[in-house]
Motif scaffolding. Structure first.
Motif, short mmCIF file in Angstrom:
data_model
loop_
_atom_site.label_atom_id
_atom_site.label_comp_id
_atom_site.label_asym_id
_atom_site.label_seq_id
_atom_site.Cartn_x
_atom_site.Cartn_y
_atom_site.Cartn_z
N SER A 1 3.36 33.16 40.95
CA SER A 1 3.18 34.25 41.91
C SER A 1 3.07 33.69 43.33
CB SER A 1 1.92 35.05 41.56
OG SER A 1 1.69 36.04 42.52
N ARG A 2 2.33 32.61 43.50
CA ARG A 2 2.22 31.99 44.83
C ARG A 2 3.58 31.47 45.28
NH1 ARG A 2 -2.65 29.97 42.71
NH2 ARG A 2 -1.66 27.98 42.27
N GLY A 3 4.34 30.90 44.35
CA GLY A 3 5.68 30.40 44.68
C GLY A 3 6.60 31.53 45.12
N VAL A 4 6.53 32.66 44.43
CA VAL A 4 7.36 33.82 44.79
C VAL A 4 6.96 34.32 46.17
CG1 VAL A 4 7.85 36.22 44.20
CG2 VAL A 4 7.90 34.48 42.43
N ASP A 5 5.65 34.36 46.45
CA ASP A 5 5.19 34.80 47.77
C ASP A 5 5.71 33.87 48.86
OD1 ASP A 5 3.87 36.93 46.63
OD2 ASP A 5 1.89 35.95 46.64
N ASP A 6 5.68 32.57 48.60
CA ASP A 6 6.20 31.60 49.57
C ASP A 6 7.70 31.82 49.80
OD1 ASP A 6 3.70 30.48 49.82
OD2 ASP A 6 4.13 28.78 48.49
N ILE A 7 8.43 32.07 48.73
CA ILE A 7 9.87 32.31 48.86
C ILE A 7 10.13 33.57 49.67
CG2 ILE A 7 11.95 32.92 47.55
CD1 ILE A 7 10.90 31.05 45.32
N LYS A 8 9.34 34.62 49.45
CA LYS A 8 9.51 35.86 50.21
C LYS A 8 9.29 35.61 51.70
CE LYS A 8 8.17 39.30 46.76
NZ LYS A 8 7.13 40.30 46.40
N LEU A 9 8.26 34.82 52.02
CA LEU A 9 8.00 34.51 53.43
C LEU A 9 9.15 33.71 54.04
CD1 LEU A 9 4.20 33.60 53.32
CD2 LEU A 9 5.24 35.66 54.27
N ASP A 10 9.68 32.76 53.28
CA ASP A 10 10.82 31.97 53.76
C ASP A 10 12.04 32.85 54.00
OD1 ASP A 10 9.31 29.67 53.69
OD2 ASP A 10 10.14 28.96 51.77
N LYS B 1 12.04 36.08 54.72
CA LYS B 1 11.79 36.90 55.92
C LYS B 1 12.05 36.08 57.18
CE LYS B 1 8.49 40.17 54.00
NZ LYS B 1 7.11 40.67 54.01
N ASP B 2 11.60 34.82 57.17
CA ASP B 2 11.81 33.95 58.32
C ASP B 2 13.31 33.70 58.53
OD1 ASP B 2 10.90 32.28 60.46
OD2 ASP B 2 11.37 30.53 59.19
N GLN B 3 14.04 33.47 57.46
CA GLN B 3 15.49 33.26 57.57
C GLN B 3 16.17 34.53 58.09
OE1 GLN B 3 17.35 30.52 57.15
NE2 GLN B 3 15.47 29.38 56.85
N LYS C 1 15.71 34.69 61.79
CA LYS C 1 16.58 33.72 62.47
C LYS C 1 18.02 34.22 62.49
CE LYS C 1 13.82 29.60 61.48
NZ LYS C 1 13.76 28.34 60.72
N ILE C 2 18.49 34.78 61.39
CA ILE C 2 19.87 35.30 61.33
C ILE C 2 20.04 36.45 62.31
CG2 ILE C 2 21.49 36.56 59.84
CD1 ILE C 2 20.45 34.79 57.51
N SER C 3 19.05 37.34 62.39
CA SER C 3 19.13 38.46 63.34
C SER C 3 19.20 37.93 64.76
CB SER C 3 17.91 39.37 63.19
OG SER C 3 17.92 39.99 61.93
N SER C 4 18.41 36.93 65.05
CA SER C 4 18.42 36.34 66.39
C SER C 4 19.79 35.73 66.69
CB SER C 4 17.33 35.28 66.50
OG SER C 4 17.42 34.59 67.72
N LEU C 5 20.36 35.03 65.71
CA LEU C 5 21.68 34.42 65.91
C LEU C 5 22.76 35.49 66.09
CD1 LEU C 5 21.61 31.45 63.40
CD2 LEU C 5 21.65 31.32 65.89
N VAL C 6 22.67 36.58 65.37
CA VAL C 6 23.65 37.67 65.50
C VAL C 6 23.61 38.23 66.91
CG1 VAL C 6 24.17 40.04 64.75
CG2 VAL C 6 23.74 38.27 63.05
N GLU C 7 22.41 38.44 67.43
CA GLU C 7 22.27 38.95 68.80
C GLU C 7 22.85 37.95 69.80
OE1 GLU C 7 18.19 39.92 69.52
OE2 GLU C 7 18.11 41.31 67.82
N ARG C 8 22.55 36.68 69.61
CA ARG C 8 23.06 35.66 70.53
C ARG C 8 24.58 35.58 70.49
NH1 ARG C 8 19.91 30.31 69.41
NH2 ARG C 8 21.29 29.59 71.06
#
Length: 104
Positions: free
Chosen positions: A59-68, A70-72, A75-82
């Motif tokens: 469960s902790r591993g899945v939570d970490d993956i979810k956070l990663d 979201k962070d990705q 970053k992708i949204s930021s790159l799309v805007e740029r």
């Protein structure tokens, strides 16, 4: 008569020994059953605890993956805007270059 009383006594002693043996055997079986039940309960509890710990770890591993993820996504949204801004800038630069070429 003497033979009958000896036979009766031997039969009575045999019967008493059988009853005592049955009682002792039953008590031993009952105690062994209790002990086995306690061991099974203890082993089940250990197994359940290990399973719960593994599920918590997953469960902790899945939570970490979810956070990663979201962070990705951020970053992708930021790159799309740029990239969109760079494309607009390039488009504008091409128009200015075309205007300069027409003037020359």
């Amino acid at each position: 008569m003497n033979d009958i009383s000896v036979a009766a006594i031997a039969t009575a002693v045999g019967l008493i020994c059988s009853i005592v043996g049955t009682f002792v055997g039953y008590k031993s079986f009952k105690n062994e059953t209790k002990r086995n039940f306690k061991q099974e309960v203890s082993e089940d509890a250990k197994g359940d605890t290990q399973l719960k710990m593994q599920l918590d770890y997953i469960s902790r591993g899945v939570d970490d993956i979810k956070l990663d993820i979201k962070d990705q996504n951020r970053k992708i949204s930021s790159l799309v805007e740029r990239v969109a801004r760079v494309e607009e800038s390039a488009k504008s630069a091409h128009h200015r270059i075309d205007d300069l070429e027409d003037k020359v």
